[in-house]
Write a protein that holds these residues in place. Structure first.
Motif, PDB file in Angstrom:
ATOM      1  N   ALA A 234       0.799  -1.279   0.053  1.00 50.35           N
ATOM      2  CA  ALA A 234      -0.239   0.045  -0.055  1.00 50.35           C
ATOM      3  C   ALA A 234       0.918   1.281  -0.055  1.00 50.35           C
ATOM      4  O   ALA A 234       0.245   2.311   0.093  1.00 50.35           O
ATOM      5  CB  ALA A 234      -0.920  -0.018   1.250  1.00 50.35           C
ATOM      6  N   GLU A 235       2.211   0.981  -0.044  1.00 50.93           N
ATOM      7  CA  GLU A 235       3.000   1.992   0.038  1.00 50.93           C
ATOM      8  C   GLU A 235       3.027   3.049   1.238  1.00 50.93           C
ATOM      9  O   GLU A 235       3.240   4.331   1.170  1.00 50.93           O
ATOM     10  CB  GLU A 235       3.115   2.902  -1.243  1.00 50.93           C
ATOM     11  CG  GLU A 235       3.178   2.123  -2.644  1.00 50.93           C
ATOM     12  CD  GLU A 235       3.531   3.014  -3.817  1.00 50.93           C
ATOM     13  OE1 GLU A 235       3.683   4.057  -3.728  1.00 50.93           O
ATOM     14  OE2 GLU A 235       3.597   2.391  -4.888  1.00 50.93           O
ATOM     15  N   LEU A 236       2.737   2.419   2.415  1.00 50.60           N
ATOM     16  CA  LEU A 236       2.798   2.794   3.594  1.00 50.60           C
ATOM     17  C   LEU A 236       3.947   2.762   4.548  1.00 50.60           C
ATOM     18  O   LEU A 236       4.296   3.400   5.209  1.00 50.60           O
ATOM     19  CB  LEU A 236       1.440   2.361   4.542  1.00 50.60           C
ATOM     20  CG  LEU A 236      -0.003   3.011   4.143  1.00 50.60           C
ATOM     21  CD1 LEU A 236      -1.018   2.049   4.647  1.00 50.60           C
ATOM     22  CD2 LEU A 236      -0.225   4.363   4.613  1.00 50.60           C
ATOM     23  N   PHE A 246       0.012  -2.267  -4.867  1.00 43.75           N
ATOM     24  CA  PHE A 246      -1.468  -2.332  -5.249  1.00 43.75           C
ATOM     25  C   PHE A 246      -1.567  -1.274  -6.403  1.00 43.75           C
ATOM     26  O   PHE A 246      -0.655  -0.318  -6.649  1.00 43.75           O
ATOM     27  CB  PHE A 246      -2.357  -1.828  -4.198  1.00 43.75           C
ATOM     28  CG  PHE A 246      -2.364  -2.669  -2.851  1.00 43.75           C
ATOM     29  CD1 PHE A 246      -2.512  -4.088  -2.956  1.00 43.75           C
ATOM     30  CD2 PHE A 246      -2.468  -2.164  -1.459  1.00 43.75           C
ATOM     31  CE1 PHE A 246      -2.356  -4.829  -1.794  1.00 43.75           C
ATOM     32  CE2 PHE A 246      -2.476  -2.990  -0.312  1.00 43.75           C
ATOM     33  CZ  PHE A 246      -2.640  -4.208  -0.657  1.00 43.75           C
ATOM     34  N   ASP A 247      -2.523  -1.725  -7.383  1.00 42.68           N
ATOM     35  CA  ASP A 247      -2.386  -0.792  -8.447  1.00 42.68           C
ATOM     36  C   ASP A 247      -2.785   0.748  -8.005  1.00 42.68           C
ATOM     37  O   ASP A 247      -2.245   1.614  -8.493  1.00 42.68           O
ATOM     38  CB  ASP A 247      -3.982  -1.285  -9.329  1.00 42.68           C
ATOM     39  CG  ASP A 247      -3.845  -2.616  -9.849  1.00 42.68           C
ATOM     40  OD1 ASP A 247      -2.716  -2.886 -10.171  1.00 42.68           O
ATOM     41  OD2 ASP A 247      -4.806  -3.111 -10.221  1.00 42.68           O
ATOM     42  N   GLU A 248      -3.677   0.909  -7.002  1.00 42.15           N
ATOM     43  CA  GLU A 248      -3.777   2.326  -6.447  1.00 42.15           C
ATOM     44  C   GLU A 248      -3.598   2.291  -4.791  1.00 42.15           C
ATOM     45  O   GLU A 248      -4.330   1.516  -4.116  1.00 42.15           O
ATOM     46  CB  GLU A 248      -5.044   2.718  -6.739  1.00 42.15           C
ATOM     47  CG  GLU A 248      -5.622   2.935  -8.019  1.00 42.15           C
ATOM     48  CD  GLU A 248      -6.831   3.868  -8.379  1.00 42.15           C
ATOM     49  OE1 GLU A 248      -6.937   4.763  -7.736  1.00 42.15           O
ATOM     50  OE2 GLU A 248      -7.839   3.041  -8.841  1.00 42.15           O
ATOM     51  N   PRO A 249      -2.232   2.752  -4.546  1.00 39.86           N
ATOM     52  CA  PRO A 249      -1.881   2.609  -3.122  1.00 39.86           C
ATOM     53  C   PRO A 249      -2.609   3.433  -2.179  1.00 39.86           C
ATOM     54  O   PRO A 249      -3.567   4.319  -2.753  1.00 39.86           O
ATOM     55  CB  PRO A 249      -0.559   2.712  -3.162  1.00 39.86           C
ATOM     56  CG  PRO A 249      -0.163   3.613  -4.267  1.00 39.86           C
ATOM     57  CD  PRO A 249      -1.308   3.146  -5.352  1.00 39.86           C
ATOM     58  N   ALA A 250      -2.259   3.338  -0.903  1.00 39.02           N
ATOM     59  CA  ALA A 250      -2.878   4.372   0.026  1.00 39.02           C
ATOM     60  C   ALA A 250      -2.017   5.834  -0.196  1.00 39.02           C
ATOM     61  O   ALA A 250      -1.073   5.708  -0.906  1.00 39.02           O
ATOM     62  CB  ALA A 250      -2.462   4.142   1.562  1.00 39.02           C
ATOM     63  N   ARG A 251      -2.559   6.872  -0.038  1.00 38.85           N
ATOM     64  CA  ARG A 251      -1.727   8.132  -0.133  1.00 38.85           C
ATOM     65  C   ARG A 251      -1.918   8.913   1.013  1.00 38.85           C
ATOM     66  O   ARG A 251      -2.671   8.763   1.858  1.00 38.85           O
ATOM     67  CB  ARG A 251      -2.471   8.884  -1.495  1.00 38.85           C
ATOM     68  CG  ARG A 251      -1.977   8.189  -2.746  1.00 38.85           C
ATOM     69  CD  ARG A 251      -2.819   8.701  -3.989  1.00 38.85           C
ATOM     70  NE  ARG A 251      -4.152   8.690  -3.720  1.00 38.85           N
ATOM     71  CZ  ARG A 251      -4.961   9.602  -3.805  1.00 38.85           C
ATOM     72  NH1 ARG A 251      -4.493  10.618  -4.573  1.00 38.85           N
ATOM     73  NH2 ARG A 251      -6.365   9.462  -3.671  1.00 38.85           N
ATOM     74  N   ARG A 252      -1.079  10.146   1.212  1.00 40.59           N
ATOM     75  CA  ARG A 252      -0.866  10.801   2.327  1.00 40.59           C
ATOM     76  C   ARG A 252      -0.774  12.131   1.903  1.00 40.59           C
ATOM     77  O   ARG A 252      -0.464  12.497   1.233  1.00 40.59           O
ATOM     78  CB  ARG A 252       0.479  10.252   3.178  1.00 40.59           C
ATOM     79  CG  ARG A 252       0.814  11.173   4.084  1.00 40.59           C
ATOM     80  CD  ARG A 252       2.250  10.496   4.710  1.00 40.59           C
ATOM     81  NE  ARG A 252       3.062  11.231   5.692  1.00 40.59           N
ATOM     82  CZ  ARG A 252       4.273  11.181   5.810  1.00 40.59           C
ATOM     83  NH1 ARG A 252       4.822  10.075   5.449  1.00 40.59           N
ATOM     84  NH2 ARG A 252       4.807  12.033   6.601  1.00 40.59           N
TER      85      ARG A 252
END
Ligand code: UDP
Length: 512
Positions: A234-236, A246-252
């Motif tokens: 999730a690129e966390l 994931f195709d679309e990761p989490a974002r901050r």
């Protein structure tokens, strides 16, 4: 207009029972339900609601029915589709009124619309059900249709209300007045908490709290490397090792106001730092703002002398509320070095749905914007310790991320100013998280203060949040006790097995 939904059981009871904690829950259910299953023989239990996907009710329905069938109870799930324009807008208005918002005047046109649509739904249901069947209707949308069916076929009927507010207001009373005649046509009404039962049903309602499925993506056991893997995907969490994002990761949220991968501008340290995490819909009633401000206040208290940069937001807030003790602790309660370091190292993660999923939800949008604004006005030295995160849009991936975040958090917070039940709390308690919840609605019912975690006495007050969080950080020797007790409490009360037992108890008694 009425659709039957296929139900597939994802896990067998034997599979659930392989889990050492669940074995007892499964067995208790099996022991408790024999008479009820016998009483229901030859009858079909019909669950009727208005949506097959999205929301807690639709999520639990297949699990509930799957277990019913495994236990030998014939059960069907029917969803009503009403195409009459304005029907669902109207039932949504009634829902909001029950929560105390909206225009309490229900006009004749709306009543007629609801009646007419309910009549056609009822006609269809009458064709499908048999007089020996049992009808369970969920929430206000199919309420009147179900009442008509119950009356015409003379079958046992239960109304399950998932909505609730502790405050009875002029608005909620208007909604109850409207619903009351139909509710009275049912043999029983079921609510999530005693406080949600309207006056006219006081002696006549059953309480069945919501429940979670311990094997769902959101709640299943994860090994440490699975937690790390999900957070990396999730690129966390930043990693140089091979992972498949994931195709679309989490974002901050970033300093320039955009949302970017959460590893920007630097890794959050989710796997290494004391992390406080709240995951909710973006809604002002979820208490994100006082949580953020309370966290910032606690951070400031441990800031080395001389580092006095005051945050814009905090200056005004201090004038408003008056900081507890001018930011100092009461005498005789000095923090140990480890306690102070824990606060210094701590990070706060405020997480919620992807904003595109709230595109048609102006209130959600506004709540997220208010949080963004509060975050921007934090002092940069504190802002770097607070992350506003949006989940991956994919439902399954987002469920895995919720699972992983709750498992790696040192403290799971749910600082709601008002709360129906608070499934996020149940989910975190099940994972043996250390809980800090607000003392409101279902949260106060789930967390016993000082036994299963801690309750914030006044969730709207950042000072109260800061003090409670400080106390949690100061009591690591209690964490195991609280979290084990929390998991026990969920196993005893809020798992799907307990839910099935309560349902069959109600339905069995009804047909006997
Ligand atoms: N949830 C989610 N994605 C999010 C935030 C929350 O799937 O971004 C889930 C959460 O895990 C819980 C449910 O939504 O299962 C929220 O239920 P709760 O009773 O806590 O609050 P509600 O949203 O119904 O007010």
């Amino acid at each position: 207009m009425v659709r039957l939904i296929d139900v597939e059981m994802e896990h067998t009871l034997a599979e659930y029972a392989t889990d050492i904690v669940l074995r007892e829950s499964v067995r208790e259910m099996q022991d408790a339900i024999t008479d009820d299953v016998a009483a229901l023989e030859g009858r079909t239990v019909w669950m009727v609601n208005s949506t097959a996907s999205g929301g807690g009710v639709a999520e639990m329905m297949p699990k509930l029915l799957g277990i019913f069938r495994t236990l030998g109870v014939d059960a069907e799930w029917a969803v009503i589709d009403v195409d009459a324009p304005g029907f669902f807008e109207f039932t949504k208005d009634v829902h909001n009124l029950l929560h105390g918002t909206g225009d309490p005047e229900i006009v004749d046109r709306e009543r007629a619309l609801y009646e007419r649509a309910s009549r056609s739904v009822a006609d269809e249901l009458v064709g499908r059900l048999a007089p020996e069947d049992v009808l369970v209707v969920h929430d206000p949308q199919p309420l009147a249709a179900g009442a008509k069916v119950a009356e015409e076929l003379g079958l046992p009927a239960v109304w399950r209300c998932h909505i609730g507010s502790e405050r009875q207001t002029e608005k909620s009373r208007a909604a109850w007045e409207f619903l009351q005649p139909w509710v009275r046509d049912y043999d029983r009404a079921i609510f999530s908490l005693p406080a949600y039962v309207p006056e006219f049903l006081h002696d006549d309602a059953t309480i069945v709290p919501p429940a979670i499925d311990p094997f769902s993506a959101k709640n299943k056991r994860l090994k440490p490397q699975e937690v790390a893997g999900i957070l990396a995907r999730a690129e966390l969490v930043a990693t140089d090792h091979p992972t498949e994002p994931f195709d679309e990761p989490a974002r901050r949220l970033q300093a320039d106001g955009t949302f970017a991968p959460a590893t920007e501008p630097a890794d959050l340290g989710l796997l290494f730092r004391p992390v406080v995490c709240q995951i909710s819909r973006w809604d002002s009633l979820k208490g994100f703002l006082p949580l953020l401000r309370g966290f910032a206040r606690l951070k400031r208290e441990v800031r080395p002398a001389g580092d006095a940069g005051a945050d814009v937001e905090e200056t005004s807030e201090r004038e408003e509320k008056g900081a507890t003790n001018g930011g100092r602790r009461a005498e005789g309660t000095a923090r140990t070095d480890a306690h102070r370091r824990r606060i210094e190292d701590a990070r706060l993660v405020l997480a919620g749905p992807d904003p595109s999923s709230v595109a048609d939800d102006p209130e959600g949008r506004a709540a997220l914007e208010a949080i963004e604004e509060a975050w921007h006005s934090l002092d940069p030295s504190i802002r770097r310790d607070v992350a506003v995160v949006v989940m991956p849009p994919d439902r399954h991936e987002s469920a895995l991320v919720i699972n992983a975040l709750q498992r790696c958090a040192t403290v799971v917070a749910q600082n709601s100013l008002r709360e129906g039940f608070g499934l996020t709390v149940t989910e975190a308690m099940w994972k043996r998280a250390v809980l800090m919840g607000s003392d409101t609605g279902g949260i106060g019912a789930q967390i016993r203060d000082g036994e299963d975690g801690r309750l914030v006495p006044d969730a709207a007050d950042p000072g109260s949040v800061a003090e409670t969080l400080d106390a949690v950080f100061g009591a690591p020797d209690r964490w195991d006790e609280w979290s084990h007790s929390a998991q026990r409490r969920v196993a005893d009360n809020y798992l799907v097995f307990e839910q099935v037992t309560r349902w069959l108890d109600v339905l069995g008694a009804l047909v006997r």
